[in-house]
Scaffold this motif. Structure first.
Motif, PDB file in Angstrom:
ATOM      1  N   THR A 228     -42.733 -91.345 -27.948  1.00  0.00           N
ATOM      2  CA  THR A 228     -42.043 -91.681 -28.672  1.00  0.00           C
ATOM      3  C   THR A 228     -40.652 -92.308 -28.151  1.00  0.00           C
ATOM      4  O   THR A 228     -39.598 -92.791 -28.624  1.00  0.00           O
ATOM      5  N   VAL A 229     -40.610 -92.476 -26.821  1.00  0.00           N
ATOM      6  CA  VAL A 229     -39.681 -93.097 -25.998  1.00  0.00           C
ATOM      7  C   VAL A 229     -40.155 -94.402 -25.264  1.00  0.00           C
ATOM      8  O   VAL A 229     -40.791 -94.206 -24.168  1.00  0.00           O
ATOM      9  N   LYS A 230     -40.084 -95.421 -25.957  1.00  0.00           N
ATOM     10  CA  LYS A 230     -41.038 -96.942 -25.420  1.00  0.00           C
ATOM     11  C   LYS A 230     -39.857 -97.453 -24.484  1.00  0.00           C
ATOM     12  O   LYS A 230     -40.408 -98.123 -23.627  1.00  0.00           O
ATOM     13  N   SER A 231     -38.569 -97.656 -24.494  1.00  0.00           N
ATOM     14  CA  SER A 231     -37.788 -98.340 -23.793  1.00  0.00           C
ATOM     15  C   SER A 231     -37.646 -97.818 -22.416  1.00  0.00           C
ATOM     16  O   SER A 231     -37.549 -96.716 -22.207  1.00  0.00           O
ATOM     17  N   SER A 232     -37.601 -98.819 -21.495  1.00  0.00           N
ATOM     18  CA  SER A 232     -37.299 -98.438 -20.042  1.00  0.00           C
ATOM     19  C   SER A 232     -36.007 -97.787 -19.871  1.00  0.00           C
ATOM     20  O   SER A 232     -36.026 -96.676 -18.805  1.00  0.00           O
ATOM     21  N   ALA A 233     -34.961 -98.037 -20.530  1.00  0.00           N
ATOM     22  CA  ALA A 233     -33.611 -97.328 -20.609  1.00  0.00           C
ATOM     23  C   ALA A 233     -33.688 -95.968 -21.010  1.00  0.00           C
ATOM     24  O   ALA A 233     -33.177 -95.193 -20.229  1.00  0.00           O
ATOM     25  N   GLY A 234     -34.650 -95.832 -22.108  1.00  0.00           N
ATOM     26  CA  GLY A 234     -34.683 -94.588 -22.627  1.00  0.00           C
ATOM     27  C   GLY A 234     -35.519 -93.629 -21.482  1.00  0.00           C
ATOM     28  O   GLY A 234     -35.184 -92.473 -21.504  1.00  0.00           O
ATOM     29  N   ARG A 235     -36.499 -94.218 -20.941  1.00  0.00           N
ATOM     30  CA  ARG A 235     -37.278 -93.284 -19.905  1.00  0.00           C
ATOM     31  C   ARG A 235     -36.505 -92.992 -18.855  1.00  0.00           C
ATOM     32  O   ARG A 235     -36.487 -91.983 -18.049  1.00  0.00           O
ATOM     33  N   LEU A 236     -35.543 -93.999 -18.468  1.00  0.00           N
ATOM     34  CA  LEU A 236     -34.489 -93.734 -17.075  1.00  0.00           C
ATOM     35  C   LEU A 236     -33.970 -92.607 -17.651  1.00  0.00           C
ATOM     36  O   LEU A 236     -33.635 -91.579 -16.695  1.00  0.00           O
ATOM     37  N   VAL A 237     -33.350 -92.576 -18.823  1.00  0.00           N
ATOM     38  CA  VAL A 237     -32.356 -91.483 -19.247  1.00  0.00           C
ATOM     39  C   VAL A 237     -33.181 -90.175 -19.154  1.00  0.00           C
ATOM     40  O   VAL A 237     -32.680 -89.088 -18.898  1.00  0.00           O
ATOM     41  N   ALA A 238     -34.466 -90.096 -19.374  1.00  0.00           N
ATOM     42  CA  ALA A 238     -35.306 -88.931 -19.527  1.00  0.00           C
ATOM     43  C   ALA A 238     -35.394 -88.488 -18.148  1.00  0.00           C
ATOM     44  O   ALA A 238     -35.263 -87.273 -18.049  1.00  0.00           O
ATOM     45  N   VAL A 239     -35.577 -89.373 -17.159  1.00  0.00           N
ATOM     46  CA  VAL A 239     -35.847 -88.814 -15.742  1.00  0.00           C
ATOM     47  C   VAL A 239     -34.508 -88.257 -15.198  1.00  0.00           C
ATOM     48  O   VAL A 239     -34.590 -87.186 -14.693  1.00  0.00           O
ATOM     49  N   LEU A 240     -33.239 -88.742 -15.644  1.00  0.00           N
ATOM     50  CA  LEU A 240     -32.084 -88.207 -15.220  1.00  0.00           C
ATOM     51  C   LEU A 240     -31.982 -86.881 -15.873  1.00  0.00           C
ATOM     52  O   LEU A 240     -31.342 -85.761 -15.224  1.00  0.00           O
ATOM     53  N   ALA A 241     -32.197 -86.594 -17.148  1.00  0.00           N
ATOM     54  CA  ALA A 241     -32.185 -85.485 -17.989  1.00  0.00           C
ATOM     55  C   ALA A 241     -33.012 -84.373 -17.171  1.00  0.00           C
ATOM     56  O   ALA A 241     -32.702 -83.109 -16.806  1.00  0.00           O
TER      57      ALA A 241
END
Lengths: 174, 186
Positions: B141-154
């Protein structure tokens, strides 16, 4: 029993209000509140309660009933799930009634773009927090890995996979 | 619109309870949202697919469990707040009874049995496996690299640093929303 039901209620209500990203995403905050901050639940009980909730039907967040019961008895065991579910379902029902207008709102889209990626990270945090207690040796890591694969590939029903993991756990430690 | 209202009035509270009670009894190991989708859209034809998907998005972005939120949404669309209340009760109560029964058994019996404890260790490892598979599915459900970076930070925030979750959310969600603003443009 080492907490008052009203204390359990307010912690659960807080968890219900901030549980963005679904049931697994709230696990790190749940652990922080119930294990690290208040000490009502031990890490082992936290992991066991989550595993037993996984075996039960319905939302996994119902593990809060287990923790409420363990921390403070029957009354808290009933109050805690109520408190954690009510904020979200109230908002959902209100939005369900007003959805014709809300669906066109740019804020809904913006909220989704913000909450969904953070929720993913929170879910991964949930695996980490419970896994740290549960995965204590190589056999447990193998069990978790195999379950993850067979369930992701939809080869085995999740409930059957968890039960199988329990049986293997007993066989391994004979 | 008129058609839809007529359909809604024909759905009885008893029918809502029946559908959601069955899901509440049989939805083991997550994935209940998919069961609700199947029952409400395909079997009962109470809602169309588009509205259901909107409801699933809403259930995901609001606080709470997806399952109970989705039940509340469907119940509210069909029969107002009464419909929402009965749908939520029906989907949650079976699991609640089981969890409390297991909690009682755990507190009173499990601590005395070596076999139960070793079984719980295995069950716990299995539960972690299920959780990992939920995360794997959610990465889709999270395709953008920005979204994935935020997921890692979270993940680092709550998993490693043990930060307050609301703090993590308040800092990171606006960043994710801003970075994905082209996607979120109407």
């Amino acid at each position: 029993v080492n907490a008052r039901p009203d204390q359990v209620f307010f912690v659960s209500l807080w968890l219900g209000l901030v549980s963005f990203g679904g049931g697994l995403a709230i696990v790190p905050e749940m652990h922080r509140q119930l294990v690290d901050t208040t000490g009502w639940i031990t890490p082992r009980e936290f992991a066991d309660g989550y595993a037993l909730a996984q075996l039960s039907p319905g939302p996994n967040m119902l593990c809060i009933a287990f923790y409420g019961f363990k921390a403070s008895g029957w009354f808290a065991g009933l109050l805690a799930p109520l408190a954690i579910v009510v904020p979200g379902v109230t908002l959902s029902a209100v939005c369900g009634r007003a959805w014709e207008r809300l669906a066109r709102s740019v804020w809904v889209v913006r909220l989704r773009c913000g909450v969904v990626p953070v929720g993913l990270g929170l879910m991964a945090g949930g695996v980490f927090v419970v896994g740290r207690t549960t995965i204590v040796d190589a056999p447990m890591l193998v069990i978790a890995g195999v379950v993850a694969i067979v369930v992701t590939k939809k080869w085995v029903h999740p409930a059957i996979a968890v039960l199988g993991a329990g049986v293997i756990g007993v066989l391994l430690q004979r | 619109m008129v058609d839809r209202e007529r359909v809604h009035q024909s759905v009885s509270l008893a029918a809502i309870i029946k559908v959601f009670l069955l899901i509440g009894l049989t939805s083991f190991g997550g994935g209940a949202s998919a069961h609700i989708h199947h029952a409400v859209v395909h079997q009962k034809k109470w809602l169309d697919d588009k509205r259901m998907l909107e409801g699933m998005t809403l259930a995901r972005i609001l606080p709470g469990t997806n399952v109970s939120n989705l039940a509340a949404f469907v119940g509210a669309v069909l029969r107002g707040y009464t419909g929402a209340a009965v749908a939520v009760a029906a989907v949650v109560l079976p699991g609640l009874v089981v969890v409390l029964a297991l909690a009682y058994s755990y507190v009173h019996f499990a601590s005395h049995s070596h076999h139960v404890q070793t079984a719980l260790r295995g069950l716990g490892a299995g539960a972690v496996g299920i959780m990992a598979s939920l995360v794997v599915n959610a990465t889709k459900t999270v395709k953008s690299s920005a979204g994935r970076l935020v997921a890692v930070l979270a993940f680092v925030g709550v998993g490693v640093l043990h930060a307050n979750m609301l703090l993590v959310l308040v800092v990171l969600a606006p960043i994710a929303s801003y970075l994905d603003r082209e996607r979120s443009a109407p």
